[in-house]
Design an enzyme around this catalytic site. Structure first.
Site, PDB file in Angstrom:
ATOM      1  N   CYS A   1       0.866  -1.180   0.000  1.00 48.86           N
ATOM      2  CA  CYS A   1       0.000   0.000   0.000  1.00 48.86           C
ATOM      3  C   CYS A   1       0.900   1.226   0.000  1.00 48.86           C
ATOM      4  O   CYS A   1       1.645   1.460   0.958  1.00 48.86           O
ATOM      5  CB  CYS A   1      -0.914  -0.004   1.222  1.00 48.86           C
ATOM      6  SG  CYS A   1      -1.956   1.473   1.325  1.00 48.86           S
TER       7      CYS A   1
ATOM      8  N   CYS B   1      -5.758   5.881  -3.225  1.00 46.02           N
ATOM      9  CA  CYS B   1      -4.948   4.683  -3.435  1.00 46.02           C
ATOM     10  C   CYS B   1      -3.621   5.131  -4.048  1.00 46.02           C
ATOM     11  O   CYS B   1      -3.580   5.589  -5.197  1.00 46.02           O
ATOM     12  CB  CYS B   1      -5.678   3.716  -4.355  1.00 46.02           C
ATOM     13  SG  CYS B   1      -4.733   2.220  -4.708  1.00 46.02           S
TER      14      CYS B   1
END
Length: 191
Positions: A2, A138
């Protein structure tokens, strides 16, 4: 992997005296390098993008959609659309259908929508595996969308507007850099 969490981890480690301003750590996507720019902004160097696939096609509801498959630490199918923040319900249905392993073996892919605003500014919006919905920001999706944008426009620095704010993606010789703020919200201690 991530990207945004990696920026947060780097800033947290620096603010808590765990690591210096320049640090590296290992992830499932490879070694991640981070540099603390100031009290809030982090420059994260991600592994180079390898073997992207451009102008792939998939059919959904009897319509053909084109996408670029970009692995920016996590596989993303990047679809170029218009007015991405206005068409959320329609795009959510498309994303939840397409993110499945039957389309992107073996584990599926995040689905990222890209709207190019001009040569060095775009919007991106990602539906993430596991979350099963759109997220506010994101980081790996912003990098994947920017790579599709970069290949089309050949601009090294791209400002990416995500629902949660703005990020900067810079393509350098050493790989893609994800640059943006991290804000301390709180911490939880396991006992």
């Amino acid at each position: 992997m991530c990207g945004n969490a990696a920026r947060c981890v780097a800033l947290y480690a620096y603010h808590n005296g765990i690591a210096p301003k320049q640090l590296q750590f290992e992830s499932l996507a490879g070694v991640i390098h981070a540099k603390i720019l100031n009290n809030q902004n982090v420059d994260l160097l991600l592994p180079p993008i390898a073997k992207p696939l451009f102008q792939q096609e998939v059919t959904y509801n009897q319509q053909t959609h084109f996408y670029d498959l970009i692995n920016s630490g996590v596989p993303h199918a990047v679809f170029t659309e218009t007015s991405i923040f206005q068409n959320q319900d329609e795009l959510r249905r498309l994303a939840l259908h397409l993110r499945q392993p039957q389309f992107f073996p073996p584990h599926g892919a995040n689905i990222t929508f890209l709207e190019v605003l001009n040569d060095d500014h775009s919007k991106s919006f990602s539906c993430e595996r596991g979350v099963e919905d759109f997220t506010q920001a994101c980081g790996t999706g912003a990098v994947a969308a920017s790579y599709s944008h970069f290949v089309q426009r050949k601009k090294n620095n791209i400002t990416v507007t995500v629902p949660g704010g703005q990020l900067i993606v810079s393509f350098e010789e050493d790989g893609p850099h994800l640059i943006g703020p991290a804000t301390f919200l709180g911490e939880y201690h396991l006992t």
